[in-house]
Design a protein around this motif. Structure first.
Motif, PDB file in Angstrom:
ATOM      1  N   ARG A 185       0.839  -1.189   0.000  1.00  0.00           N
ATOM      2  CA  ARG A 185       0.000   0.000   0.000  1.00  0.00           C
ATOM      3  C   ARG A 185       0.886   1.256   0.000  1.00  0.00           C
ATOM      4  O   ARG A 185       1.822   1.385   0.789  1.00  0.00           O
ATOM      5  CB  ARG A 185      -0.904  -0.005   1.231  1.00  0.00           C
ATOM      6  N   GLY A 186       0.603   2.181  -0.919  1.00  0.00           N
ATOM      7  CA  GLY A 186       1.410   3.396  -1.037  1.00  0.00           C
ATOM      8  C   GLY A 186       2.558   3.263  -2.025  1.00  0.00           C
ATOM      9  O   GLY A 186       3.315   4.214  -2.222  1.00  0.00           O
ATOM     10  N   TRP A 187       2.667   2.092  -2.666  1.00  0.00           N
ATOM     11  CA  TRP A 187       3.730   1.845  -3.640  1.00  0.00           C
ATOM     12  C   TRP A 187       3.130   1.295  -4.939  1.00  0.00           C
ATOM     13  O   TRP A 187       2.038   0.726  -4.938  1.00  0.00           O
ATOM     14  CB  TRP A 187       4.743   0.826  -3.105  1.00  0.00           C
ATOM     15  N   LYS A 188       3.866   1.431  -6.017  1.00  0.00           N
ATOM     16  CA  LYS A 188       3.482   0.829  -7.289  1.00  0.00           C
ATOM     17  C   LYS A 188       4.739   0.349  -7.992  1.00  0.00           C
ATOM     18  O   LYS A 188       5.834   0.889  -7.797  1.00  0.00           O
ATOM     19  CB  LYS A 188       2.745   1.838  -8.173  1.00  0.00           C
ATOM     20  N   MET A 189       4.592  -0.678  -8.811  1.00  0.00           N
ATOM     21  CA  MET A 189       5.728  -1.186  -9.584  1.00  0.00           C
ATOM     22  C   MET A 189       5.779  -0.492 -10.944  1.00  0.00           C
ATOM     23  O   MET A 189       4.729  -0.165 -11.526  1.00  0.00           O
ATOM     24  CB  MET A 189       5.638  -2.700  -9.743  1.00  0.00           C
ATOM     25  N   SER A 190       6.984  -0.270 -11.433  1.00  0.00           N
ATOM     26  CA  SER A 190       7.142   0.401 -12.722  1.00  0.00           C
ATOM     27  C   SER A 190       6.502  -0.406 -13.843  1.00  0.00           C
ATOM     28  O   SER A 190       6.026   0.152 -14.833  1.00  0.00           O
ATOM     29  CB  SER A 190       8.626   0.636 -13.019  1.00  0.00           C
ATOM     30  N   ASP A 191       6.491  -1.733 -13.690  1.00  0.00           N
ATOM     31  CA  ASP A 191       5.828  -2.619 -14.653  1.00  0.00           C
ATOM     32  C   ASP A 191       5.044  -3.660 -13.853  1.00  0.00           C
ATOM     33  O   ASP A 191       5.623  -4.632 -13.357  1.00  0.00           O
ATOM     34  CB  ASP A 191       6.856  -3.288 -15.560  1.00  0.00           C
ATOM     35  N   PRO A 192       3.729  -3.474 -13.728  1.00  0.00           N
ATOM     36  CA  PRO A 192       2.934  -4.405 -12.928  1.00  0.00           C
ATOM     37  C   PRO A 192       2.988  -5.843 -13.437  1.00  0.00           C
ATOM     38  O   PRO A 192       2.725  -6.783 -12.680  1.00  0.00           O
ATOM     39  CB  PRO A 192       1.510  -3.840 -13.049  1.00  0.00           C
ATOM     40  N   ASN A 193       3.330  -6.014 -14.714  1.00  0.00           N
ATOM     41  CA  ASN A 193       3.360  -7.359 -15.296  1.00  0.00           C
ATOM     42  C   ASN A 193       4.733  -8.013 -15.221  1.00  0.00           C
ATOM     43  O   ASN A 193       4.907  -9.148 -15.691  1.00  0.00           O
ATOM     44  CB  ASN A 193       2.911  -7.291 -16.762  1.00  0.00           C
ATOM     45  N   ALA A 194       5.685  -7.309 -14.665  1.00  0.00           N
ATOM     46  CA  ALA A 194       7.050  -7.840 -14.614  1.00  0.00           C
ATOM     47  C   ALA A 194       7.131  -9.035 -13.664  1.00  0.00           C
ATOM     48  O   ALA A 194       6.438  -9.100 -12.647  1.00  0.00           O
ATOM     49  CB  ALA A 194       8.015  -6.750 -14.168  1.00  0.00           C
ATOM     50  N   THR A 195       7.968  -9.985 -14.034  1.00  0.00           N
ATOM     51  CA  THR A 195       8.293 -11.104 -13.146  1.00  0.00           C
ATOM     52  C   THR A 195       9.808 -11.255 -13.139  1.00  0.00           C
ATOM     53  O   THR A 195      10.447 -11.073 -14.177  1.00  0.00           O
ATOM     54  CB  THR A 195       7.632 -12.409 -13.634  1.00  0.00           C
ATOM     55  N   PRO A 196      10.405 -11.604 -12.014  1.00  0.00           N
ATOM     56  CA  PRO A 196       9.787 -11.806 -10.707  1.00  0.00           C
ATOM     57  C   PRO A 196       9.312 -10.494 -10.074  1.00  0.00           C
ATOM     58  O   PRO A 196       9.624  -9.423 -10.584  1.00  0.00           O
ATOM     59  CB  PRO A 196      10.923 -12.432  -9.898  1.00  0.00           C
ATOM     60  N   LYS A 197       8.580 -10.612  -8.972  1.00  0.00           N
ATOM     61  CA  LYS A 197       7.992  -9.445  -8.324  1.00  0.00           C
ATOM     62  C   LYS A 197       8.614  -9.187  -6.953  1.00  0.00           C
ATOM     63  O   LYS A 197       9.265 -10.062  -6.374  1.00  0.00           O
ATOM     64  CB  LYS A 197       6.477  -9.649  -8.165  1.00  0.00           C
ATOM     65  N   TRP A 198       8.386  -7.980  -6.459  1.00  0.00           N
ATOM     66  CA  TRP A 198       8.782  -7.647  -5.094  1.00  0.00           C
ATOM     67  C   TRP A 198       7.997  -8.526  -4.113  1.00  0.00           C
ATOM     68  O   TRP A 198       6.824  -8.821  -4.321  1.00  0.00           O
ATOM     69  CB  TRP A 198       8.507  -6.185  -4.809  1.00  0.00           C
ATOM     70  N   LYS A 199       8.666  -8.932  -3.036  1.00  0.00           N
ATOM     71  CA  LYS A 199       8.039  -9.778  -2.023  1.00  0.00           C
ATOM     72  C   LYS A 199       8.081  -9.100  -0.656  1.00  0.00           C
ATOM     73  O   LYS A 199       8.941  -8.255  -0.387  1.00  0.00           O
ATOM     74  CB  LYS A 199       8.762 -11.129  -1.938  1.00  0.00           C
TER      75      LYS A 199
END
Length: 333
Positions: free
Chosen positions: A170-184
């Motif tokens: 919450r309060g964050w977004k990824m530069s590419d929501p479809n990117a893998t792997p993802k932040w954990k």
């Protein structure tokens, strides 16, 4: 009669020589004047380009921020540049003439087969020009003068706010929501994916104090981008780059002094204060950058709009895993 003719001939020859000498003096004077005038025009033209420029490179995929600094030393014009990625580096060639500019970024730095040649002109306060992509496609670029960001007073500090709640993104977004792997999120910490997306705060900030705790796994690399434009490096690279590219450095610009011992796999702290473009960095209780100016954006910046507030972003595109926790910001006003 003959003597009179001879006298007239002598007089005519004399006046021809005077006329020729006068003409030569006039021609040389005009040439010197022209050279001085051209020299003055050239000097004036150069002066209008000197300084720092925030660039935007428009490609078919996206707009890339970039940065250019033009200086003159002992009559020699020099330039250094931050391109779409990497660090600030001197350029091998720059030409300024009659309101036009041409500079070259070497192919080795641009990861392409040919040099990247930028050509443009200065119109009022804006640079506009063209270059080409790796396949020869024309690209447009623009530049505006970088703001000084000098402050006339010390900020009044507001209330400290956590940017990460230890539970979710919450309060964050990824530069590419479809990117893998993802932040954990593991045990209340944010863990970078390694060759994934950047993690960007939704809130934007001007002047601030930022506290970050990080744990860099062996062989890993990440960074904390201040206002989304200036990278404070975190790394345990097997082959460390120069001093400004190591942990505690503002990438490509400011080296930590003294540089702190490497501590892969251990929790460390950054306490950062950014006011305008002046930064102070304290690592593990030791001041390593003390009230120094950041000249311009670093490679990987979100944009080159230095006059505007910007996000905090954590780098996720580099190798390995870096964990973050207790990320707290205190905004200035």
């Amino acid at each position: 009669m003959a003597n009179q003719v001879k006298g007239n001939c002598r007089n005519a020859g004399h006046w021809r020589r005077v006329f020729a000498l006068t003409t030569l003096v006039l021609v040389l004077s005009m040439r010197v004047y022209s050279e001085q005038k051209n020299s003055t025009h050239t000097a004036a033209s150069v002066q209008t380009f000197l300084g720092r420029w925030d660039l935007t490179l428009k490609t078919p995929l996206r707009d890339y921020p970039s940065w250019l600094e033009i200086t003159q030393e002992e009559g020699q014009v020099r330039a250094r540049m931050v391109s779409r990625w990497g660090h600030a580096r001197p350029l091998p060639k720059i030409e300024l003439s009659n309101g036009r500019i041409k500079f070259v970024s070497p192919k080795e730095e641009e990861d392409r087969k040919t040099d990247m040649v930028f050509e443009g002109k200065l119109s009022r306060k804006t640079l506009t020009g063209t270059t080409t992509g790796p396949d020869g496609t024309p690209w447009q670029w623009t530049g505006v003068r970088a703001p000084s960001l000098k402050r006339t007073s010390i900020p009044q500090w507001g209330q400290s706010t956590p940017l990460f709640n230890g539970k979710d993104l919450r309060g964050w977004k990824m530069s590419d929501p479809n990117a893998t792997p993802k932040w954990k999120i593991e045990n209340g910490t944010l863990v970078s994916p390694g060759h994934g997306a950047e993690l960007i705060s939704e809130a934007k900030f001007g002047d601030f104090k930022l506290h970050v705790e990080f744990n860099c796994a062996p062989g890993s690399n990440s960074g904390v981008y201040l206002r989304g434009r200036y990278e404070l490096q975190i790394e345990d690279d097997p082959e460390p780059e120069g001093p400004t590219m190591r942990t505690g450095g503002v990438y490509g610009f400011l080296a930590p002094a003294p540089e702190q011992p490497r501590r892969p796999g251990e929790w460390q702290t950054y306490d950062i204060m950014l006011v305008g473009r002046v930064v102070t960095v304290v690592q593990n209780g030791h001041t390593i950058i003390d009230n120094q100016e950041i000249p311009g954006i670093t490679g990987g910046a979100l944009d080159s709009d230095e006059a505007l507030p910007g996000a905090i972003y954590l780098q996720g595109t580099e190798a390995g895993h870096v964990a973050f926790r207790n990320i707290t910001i205190t905004p200035g006003r």
